[in-house]
Design an enzyme around this catalytic site. Structure first.
Site, PDB file in Angstrom:
ATOM      1  CE  LYS A  22      -1.699   1.463   4.118  1.00  0.00           C
ATOM      2  NZ  LYS A  22      -1.335   2.850   4.440  1.00  0.00           N
ATOM      3  CG  ASN A  23       2.223   2.782   3.538  1.00  0.00           C
ATOM      4  OD1 ASN A  23       1.061   3.087   3.242  1.00  0.00           O
ATOM      5  ND2 ASN A  23       2.617   2.612   4.790  1.00  0.00           N
ATOM      6  CB  CYS A 116      -4.989  10.327  12.118  1.00  0.00           C
ATOM      7  SG  CYS A 116      -3.461   9.419  12.254  1.00  0.00           S
ATOM      8  NE  ARG A 121       0.427  10.202  10.445  1.00  0.00           N
ATOM      9  CZ  ARG A 121       0.003   9.161   9.735  1.00  0.00           C
ATOM     10  NH1 ARG A 121      -1.127   8.586  10.037  1.00  0.00           N
ATOM     11  NH2 ARG A 121       0.699   8.710   8.727  1.00  0.00           N
ATOM     12  CG  ASP A 304       3.397   1.354   9.590  1.00  0.00           C
ATOM     13  OD1 ASP A 304       2.910   2.150  10.412  1.00  0.00           O
ATOM     14  OD2 ASP A 304       3.617   1.657   8.405  1.00  0.00           O
ATOM     15  NE  ARG A 396      -7.307   4.166   5.767  1.00  0.00           N
ATOM     16  CZ  ARG A 396      -6.584   5.046   6.423  1.00  0.00           C
ATOM     17  NH1 ARG A 396      -6.859   5.351   7.663  1.00  0.00           N
ATOM     18  NH2 ARG A 396      -5.545   5.630   5.834  1.00  0.00           N
TER      19      ARG A 396
HETATM   20  N1  EPU Z   1       6.633  14.591  10.971  1.00  0.00           N
HETATM   21  C1  EPU Z   1       6.860  15.910  11.260  1.00  0.00           C
HETATM   22  N2  EPU Z   1       6.794  16.819  10.241  1.00  0.00           N
HETATM   23  C2  EPU Z   1       6.517  16.454   8.960  1.00  0.00           C
HETATM   24  C3  EPU Z   1       6.292  15.106   8.677  1.00  0.00           C
HETATM   25  C4  EPU Z   1       6.356  14.187   9.708  1.00  0.00           C
HETATM   26  O1  EPU Z   1       7.098  16.282  12.411  1.00  0.00           O
HETATM   27  O2  EPU Z   1       6.474  17.337   8.089  1.00  0.00           O
HETATM   28  C5  EPU Z   1       6.701  13.588  12.048  1.00  0.00           C
HETATM   29  C6  EPU Z   1       5.379  12.837  12.250  1.00  0.00           C
HETATM   30  O3  EPU Z   1       4.498  13.565  13.075  1.00  0.00           O
HETATM   31  C7  EPU Z   1       5.830  11.540  12.862  1.00  0.00           C
HETATM   32  C8  EPU Z   1       7.182  11.297  12.165  1.00  0.00           C
HETATM   33  O4  EPU Z   1       7.601  12.566  11.654  1.00  0.00           O
HETATM   34  O5  EPU Z   1       6.036  11.731  14.239  1.00  0.00           O
HETATM   35  C9  EPU Z   1       7.162  10.295  11.046  1.00  0.00           C
HETATM   36  O6  EPU Z   1       6.098  10.604  10.147  1.00  0.00           O
HETATM   37  P1  EPU Z   1       6.179  10.332   8.605  1.00  0.00           P
HETATM   38  O7  EPU Z   1       5.957  11.621   7.892  1.00  0.00           O
HETATM   39  O8  EPU Z   1       7.371   9.548   8.254  1.00  0.00           O
HETATM   40  O9  EPU Z   1       4.873   9.440   8.389  1.00  0.00           O
HETATM   41  P2  EPU Z   1       3.970   9.481   7.098  1.00  0.00           P
HETATM   42  O10 EPU Z   1       4.804   9.743   5.918  1.00  0.00           O
HETATM   43  O11 EPU Z   1       2.788  10.338   7.353  1.00  0.00           O
HETATM   44  C10 EPU Z   1       4.244   6.942   6.517  1.00  0.00           C
HETATM   45  C11 EPU Z   1       3.325   5.773   6.334  1.00  0.00           C
HETATM   46  C12 EPU Z   1       2.775   5.356   7.682  1.00  0.00           C
HETATM   47  C13 EPU Z   1       3.955   4.994   8.593  1.00  0.00           C
HETATM   48  C14 EPU Z   1       4.920   6.176   8.688  1.00  0.00           C
HETATM   49  C15 EPU Z   1       6.174   5.874   9.486  1.00  0.00           C
HETATM   50  C16 EPU Z   1       2.482   6.130   4.103  1.00  0.00           C
HETATM   51  C17 EPU Z   1       1.338   6.459   3.224  1.00  0.00           C
HETATM   52  N3  EPU Z   1       2.262   6.153   5.431  1.00  0.00           N
HETATM   53  O12 EPU Z   1       3.453   7.974   7.083  1.00  0.00           O
HETATM   54  O13 EPU Z   1       1.964   4.221   7.471  1.00  0.00           O
HETATM   55  O14 EPU Z   1       3.497   4.668   9.866  1.00  0.00           O
HETATM   56  O15 EPU Z   1       5.327   6.599   7.378  1.00  0.00           O
HETATM   57  O16 EPU Z   1       6.846   4.815   8.941  1.00  0.00           O
HETATM   58  O17 EPU Z   1       3.571   5.830   3.628  1.00  0.00           O
HETATM   59  C18 EPU Z   1       0.219   2.724   7.894  1.00  0.00           C
HETATM   60  O18 EPU Z   1       0.427   2.210   6.779  1.00  0.00           O
HETATM   61  O19 EPU Z   1      -0.544   2.181   8.745  1.00  0.00           O
HETATM   62  C19 EPU Z   1       0.861   3.982   8.242  1.00  0.00           C
HETATM   63  C20 EPU Z   1       0.426   4.773   9.218  1.00  0.00           C
END
Ligand code: EPU
Length: 416
Positions: A22-23, A116, A121, A304, A396
């Site tokens: 998915k990701n 969420c 996030r 995850d 999802r």
């Molecule tokens: N963060 C910031 N600022 C930003 C972006 C992120 O402070 O601009 C923080 C977040 O709040 C969090 C950390 O950095 O504390 C990591 O967040 P990240 O941005 O890496 O997460 P994401 O890109 O929103 C993806 C996956 C998630 C997975 C995370 C961590 C996708 C679509 N989603 O989310 O997947 O948990 O990376 O590996 O790729 C899931 O599939 O169930 C899922 C939640």
């Protein structure tokens, strides 16, 4: 609303096929907005989140055709710059169109995803990166509005190695003028997959899988055919299920290189993990040894997989500590596991799990995707019949989950 019923006490055995990730599929589908012409993507999982991004791409003017696990996208008609609240609130990853829209249309208006169940996030790193590439960013009425006359390469350091942030900036930088260096980027296999796609499209992305990406902008990219990598989190969930039930399961197409941290922790817990030519075999045995875990960005232990691994520890011998360092609120499954008889206490970002003899079935509530998967796992070893509510979270991100578990001998069924 659907419920999933799990009868505990079965040992899992046999083979299970891992679906596409998915990701990896989400950013790859978003990247189709970067080119004119039909892209064909294979091995795309059939999931709610994939339907949502399909709707979003169509809303933006792309044509999307779906045939089972193959999705074709043609963004020649890309014209709309807004990702509306209704779609973004269904799936935060909708924010992945920000980079491609800014690169292609020089303008994007994307509803701010908000927090969420698992944390606040923020997307500040996505936005600051786009600003450094020359865009202006404004927040207005719950939307982030990005405009750019022209994107120019820049040297950008990310404060945190955000996965989707890295992906947004990679996509934007591919069509920026000159060279972009992205430092402290995410190193997940999904980043490497996106880099492979962009390079196949004619982009110039170097360093994927390392902390520094160097991206040389090109005038235009070409449409391609591309296959989505196997889902390491789905694979990991079945691997834990095998260990948990004293099972013997071959997780087909699981990639060992994507799962090293989990493999290492499963071995410490007493499972036998074998790399076979077509996947990973896990054989579980009891007693399960208690193991401490700390979630970290890849190649560290994935957040995850935290909820699923915690279930393994609920009936382990002794005490284990699981520290969650990625998301501030990712222990929502704990109260449900406690209702099933687990002995878990939370102190700040750590959960302390004292192994109990057995879990007992109870009606429980799914709260987010991975937490929901952990409740199915708990149901597999609980005495009695566990009823999981709000299973739309599972749909999802896990394709045909009840069929896959049933095929391994588990008693998992969906009630409409
Ligand atoms: N963060 C910031 N600022 C930003 C972006 C992120 O402070 O601009 C923080 C977040 O709040 C969090 C950390 O950095 O504390 C990591 O967040 P990240 O941005 O890496 O997460 P994401 O890109 O929103 C993806 C996956 C998630 C997975 C995370 C961590 C996708 C679509 N989603 O989310 O997947 O948990 O990376 O590996 O790729 C899931 O599939 O169930 C899922 C939640």
């Amino acid at each position: 609303m659907d419920r999933i019923i799990v009868e505990g006490g079965r040992t899992l055995s046999g083979e299970v096929q891992v679906s596409g990730a998915k990701n990896a599929a989400l950013p790859i589908l978003a990247a189709s907005l970067l080119v004119d012409g039909w892209n064909t993507f294979y091995n795309v999982p059939e999931l709610q989140d994939i339907n949502t991004i399909g709707l979003l791409l169509e809303h933006l003017g792309a044509k999307v055709e779906k045939d089972g696990h193959t999705i074709k996208v043609d963004a020649s008609g890309l014209c709309e710059t807004e990702a509306p609240y209704d779609l973004v609130r269904r799936m935060r990853a909708s924010v992945l169109v920000l980079g491609p829209l800014t690169a292609r249309l020089k303008k994007a208006r994307v509803s701010l995803p908000g927090g969420c169940a698992i944390g606040a996030r923020p997307i500040d790193q996505h936005l600051r990166g786009l600003e450094m590439l020359g865009a202006t960013v404004e927040l207005s009425h719950g939307y982030v509005e990005v405009q750019a006359e022209k994107l120019r390469g820049a040297d950008i350091y990310l404060d945190t190695p955000t996965v989707t942030g890295t992906e947004n900036l990679m996509m934007a930088a591919c069509l920026a003028e000159g060279v972009t260096i992205l430092r402290n980027v995410a190193r997940e296999p999904e980043i490497v997959a996106l880099a492979d796609l962009l390079n196949r499209m004619g982009g110039k992305v170097e360093g994927a899988g390392s902390p520094v990406l160097t991206i040389t902008g090109v005038e235009a990219l070409n449409p391609v055919e591309f296959s989505i990598i196997p889902d390491r989190i789905e694979a990991g969930t079945f691997m834990v299920a095998a260990a948990l039930t004293e099972g013997n399961v071959l997780v087909k197409d699981a990639v060992p290189a994507h799962l090293q941290a989990l493999i290492s922790k499963l071995r410490l817990a007493g499972a036998t993990v074998t790399e076979e030519h077509n996947g990973i075999r896990v054989q579980g045995k009891r007693p399960i040894c208690s193991v401490d875990v700390k979630t970290l960005p890849h190649p560290g232990f994935p957040t995850d997989m935290q909820a699923q691994f915690m279930v393994l520890m609920t009936t382990a011998k002794g005490l284990s500590v699981i520290a969650e360092t990625i998301f501030e609120n990712r222990f929502i499954h704990v109260s449900e596991l406690v209702r099933m008889g687990a002995n878990i206490s939370i102190s700040q970002n750590s959960a302390v799990i004292r192994g109990v003899k057995h879990l007992s079935a109870a009606p429980v509530m799914a709260t987010d995707l991975r937490a929901s998967a952990s409740l199915i796992l708990a149901g597999l070893i609980a005495q009695g019949s566990t009823e999981i509510h709000r299973v739309y979270h599972i749909d999802r991100g896990y394709e045909s989950i009840e069929q896959k578990f049933s095929q391994l001998g588990a008693a998992v069924r969906r009630v409409k």
